[in-house]
Design a protein around this motif. Structure first.
Motif, PDB file in Angstrom:
ATOM      1  N   UNK A 255     -16.435   3.673  19.092  1.00 34.70           N
ATOM      2  CA  UNK A 255     -17.274   2.481  19.090  1.00 34.70           C
ATOM      3  C   UNK A 255     -16.662   1.407  18.198  1.00 34.70           C
ATOM      4  N   UNK A 256     -16.020   1.835  17.103  1.00 33.74           N
ATOM      5  CA  UNK A 256     -15.377   0.870  16.206  1.00 33.74           C
ATOM      6  C   UNK A 256     -14.265   0.114  16.931  1.00 33.74           C
ATOM      7  N   UNK A 257     -13.482   0.847  17.729  1.00 33.15           N
ATOM      8  CA  UNK A 257     -12.410   0.205  18.492  1.00 33.15           C
ATOM      9  C   UNK A 257     -12.995  -0.767  19.506  1.00 33.15           C
ATOM     10  N   UNK A 258     -14.087  -0.374  20.165  1.00 36.29           N
ATOM     11  CA  UNK A 258     -14.743  -1.265  21.128  1.00 36.29           C
ATOM     12  C   UNK A 258     -15.155  -2.577  20.477  1.00 36.29           C
ATOM     13  N   UNK A 259     -15.700  -2.476  19.266  1.00 35.05           N
ATOM     14  CA  UNK A 259     -16.152  -3.687  18.550  1.00 35.05           C
ATOM     15  C   UNK A 259     -14.965  -4.563  18.168  1.00 35.05           C
ATOM     16  N   UNK A 260     -13.900  -3.931  17.666  1.00 40.08           N
ATOM     17  CA  UNK A 260     -12.731  -4.696  17.215  1.00 40.08           C
ATOM     18  C   UNK A 260     -11.946  -5.306  18.380  1.00 40.08           C
ATOM     19  N   UNK A 261     -12.127  -4.753  19.561  1.00 36.86           N
ATOM     20  CA  UNK A 261     -11.491  -5.339  20.742  1.00 36.86           C
ATOM     21  C   UNK A 261     -12.449  -6.258  21.495  1.00 36.86           C
TER      22      UNK A 261
END
Length: 292
Positions: free
Chosen positions: A174-180
């Motif tokens: 989910x962190x990667x989704x937010x940062x992308x």
């Protein structure tokens, strides 16, 4: 002669009447056939519309989880799978008479596994935001967020301070989704944004100085800071505010509703409070529990 003409006239009238009656009879038969076909089609449509969701009629409840995701799912000191979510899943299965099966999975293979039926659900600190179109979810049960963790003595104290820094997160997280996504502009200021298979190794990289920060779930941050007192710090600014829920195959509404109702019962009988207290040292707090 007049008598003959009269007879011919009567005959003509009788013939015409027969033709008209035949025509009317044909029209009536055709209408009846059309009406019958329409009725059958309507019945078929109604039967299709009334089809029931029998996804809750199960015997085995197979939970797909990341075995390196403490405190929600991980390998305990005894070598057995344990964690807050796994014990919660066991309580749900006990209440419903289901047989719990734990299936440690590669996180990036979760979609294929749930679509093939290899697992019943994904239950392991699973963030629902941004995934609503891909799964049927239970009601959200735990408050979560995406945060940044750095070394305690780091000069990083705000999101702005991440400019030019090396950041790592878990693959397909989910962190990667937010940062992308919503925080793509922020990520563009990083020196690097790398991914790794699990958060345990991400924090090993942070501890060794290979990276400057880890982007992760709030629960993961709380666990790491509790387990490594004085080693890390969490930035006050968050990347996003989110919620954990149990993810099922799209359309398995009955099963999702059954799990939600069972979680309500487990909260009412004190089971949820007991589990939160058990894992409090890992950063779990009953204050973040949502299903009442």
């Amino acid at each position: 002669m007049k008598k003959l003409l009269a007879i011919i006239g009567v005959a003509c009238v009788l013939c015409l009447s027969a033709v008209l009656l035949a025509g009317c009879g044909g029209s009536s038969t055709e209408s009846a056939s059309e009406e019958s076909a329409a009725t059958e089609e309507s019945a078929s449509t109604a039967a299709s519309t009334e089809a029931t969701d029998d996804s809750a009629e199960i015997t085995d409840f197979i939970v797909g989880f990341d075995q390196s995701y403490p405190p929600y799912g991980f390998v305990g000191d005894d070598g057995e799978y344990t964690g807050f979510d796994l014990e919660l899943a066991q309580a749900v299965c006990d209440a419903n008479g289901w047989n719990l099966q734990l299936e440690a999975i590669d996180w990036d293979a979760k979609d294929a596994l749930i679509e093939s039926g290899a697992i019943t659900c994904i239950w392991n600190g699973f963030t629902m935001e941004g995934r609503e179109d891909n799964y049927t979810f239970s009601d959200p049960y735990m408050l979560n967020g995406q945060v940044i963790v750095t070394a305690a003595d780091s000069d990083i104290n705000s999101l702005e301070d991440l400019a030019g820094k090396a950041v790592v997160t878990q693959v397909d997280s989910a962190a990667l989704d937010v940062l992308e996504g919503d925080q793509a502009d922020l990520a563009a200021t990083f020196a690097t944004l790398d991914t790794i298979a699990d958060y345990n190794n991400a924090f090993v990289m942070l501890q060794s100085g290979q990276v400057d920060a880890v982007a992760c779930d709030l629960s993961i941050a709380e666990y790491q800071m509790a387990a490594n007192e004085g080693m890390y710090k969490q930035l006050e600014e968050t990347l996003s505010d989110e919620h954990y829920a149990v993810g099922f195959l799209k359309g398995n509404d009955a099963l999702a509703e059954q799990v939600t109702e069972t979680l309500k019962q487990l909260n009412e009988d004190g089971t949820v409070q007991e589990l939160c207290d058990k894992y409090a040292e890992y950063g779990i707090s009953y204050e973040n529990w949502l299903i009442k």
